[in-house]
Design an enzyme around this catalytic site. Sequence first.
Site, short mmCIF file in Angstrom:
data_model
loop_
_atom_site.label_atom_id
_atom_site.label_comp_id
_atom_site.label_asym_id
_atom_site.label_seq_id
_atom_site.Cartn_x
_atom_site.Cartn_y
_atom_site.Cartn_z
N GLY A 232 0.81 -1.15 -0.04
CA GLY A 232 0.04 0.04 -0.04
C GLY A 232 0.69 1.37 0.08
O GLY A 232 0.24 2.43 -0.11
N GLY A 269 4.15 -3.76 -3.40
CA GLY A 269 3.94 -4.05 -4.78
C GLY A 269 4.58 -2.62 -5.67
O GLY A 269 5.62 -2.60 -6.33
N ARG A 270 3.62 -1.66 -5.70
CA ARG A 270 3.81 -0.45 -6.24
C ARG A 270 5.22 0.35 -5.74
O ARG A 270 5.90 0.75 -6.75
CB ARG A 270 2.75 0.52 -6.00
N ARG A 306 -4.56 2.52 -16.09
CA ARG A 306 -4.49 3.12 -15.02
C ARG A 306 -5.31 4.77 -15.16
O ARG A 306 -6.31 4.78 -14.49
CB ARG A 306 -3.36 3.51 -14.35
N TYR A 310 -9.03 4.54 -13.19
CA TYR A 310 -8.73 5.57 -11.94
C TYR A 310 -8.52 6.83 -12.25
O TYR A 310 -8.53 7.78 -11.16
CB TYR A 310 -7.60 4.96 -11.06
N CYS A 336 -10.92 2.17 -29.54
CA CYS A 336 -12.28 2.75 -29.84
C CYS A 336 -12.86 2.93 -28.52
O CYS A 336 -14.01 2.51 -28.62
CB CYS A 336 -13.01 1.85 -30.93
#
Length: 406
Positions: A232, A269-270, A306, A310, A336
């Site tokens: 996180g 992770g991020r 992303r 988001y 498209c």
Amino acid sequence: MILARRGPASASALARRFGTPLFVYDAREARLRLRALDAAFRARRPLICYALKANPCRAFAASLARAGAGADVVSGGELARALRAGFPPAKIVFSGVGKTAEELRAGLRAGLLCFNVESGEEMATLAREAGRLRRRAPMAVRLNPDVDARTHPHISTGRADNKFGVEIPEALALYRRAAKDGRLRVLGAQCHIGSQITELAAFREAARALARAVAEVAAMGVRLEHADMGGGLGVVYKDETPIEPEKFARVVEDALRAWPGLRLLLEPGRWLAADAGVLLTRVLYNKATSRRRFVVVDAAMTDLPRPALYGAWHPVAPVAPRRGPRRRVDVVGPVCESGDFLARDRLLPPLKSGDLLAVGKAGAYAFSMSSQYNSRPRAAEIVLDGGKVMLARRRETLADLVRAER
Ligand code: LLP
């Protein structure tokens, strides 16, 4: 991540050699970040389980495995890829609300460190499968501490409104049941309240909830071996103020002070991967309506979903900026849908067809969330390490699009 200006590892050389759209990852940068996180928590000697979902590219993940990281996986597919990347099973934790019996069996056979159980029914399935295999399943309950991570609602996971984890009273009942079940081995407590978190207070609340659970379980006579704070930790995309790992470590330490022997697990992770990657894309066309200017590029929401999902902001810049007045443009892909944009309302220098753009912070949740929508083959992935340039995954071909069809 900053690419070399010249030489075989420069953006233009890589794009010429491997084509675009192209993901480029810097394995060394990810390892440096792993080391920094590890150093911040030095006192606890944490096990850092890289959340594979951020970027499961084998060559990239393998470099973290060699540097001592464990892995956090959330599916049988991720488990298989983590093992293939060289993460030792004894350093892998298995999370997720919907692990199937088959996936649990695969984890039991592999001998994983811990299953993070997310419901009573899942725990019953885990016990049954462990019994059949004549093994004891090591487990933690994933707690839902009802903490607001103050992040995008789609990536907030620690509220009672979310599907994740088990609220504390029910979690304690599960621990009580598990402690009496010879097929289960109660090992830890886990929580993960969301992603791209930039408010320390959220982590403080989560760490305290975790510590309270450890105490209540101890009061039942069950000594937990580890506490898992999940992932996180947020990064800077635009102008966020990220949490320094040292400050994160301090709030966790404060909460766990009464439990010096408790092992700490983290599942970032991020924070390890986002900064270690860029997406290279070429300009196809310029066009305008009476209201807006568009730069159409060869990467799309299929490569980097992303922004569409988001409303995320990623840095976008030309690799070799031209002189001339900057203009406000939307950088859009060929898909498209009007949601197919990489950037909106960006002031960019003049761009011509064939110019190369670098989209930053593309090391996490980019390729791993890519799709073949509009029948677009997926991009290639390059891993840089020291002076080495590795083609980690070749570009998909038209044949790849239909390979599984019959
Ligand atoms: N552990 C668990 C159980 C998780 O569900 C996650 C992420 C992590 C660890 C790693 O979280 P991180 O350190 O990366 O924040 N696709 C979204 C992010 C989804 C995160 C889902 N869970 C995005 O692009 O922002």
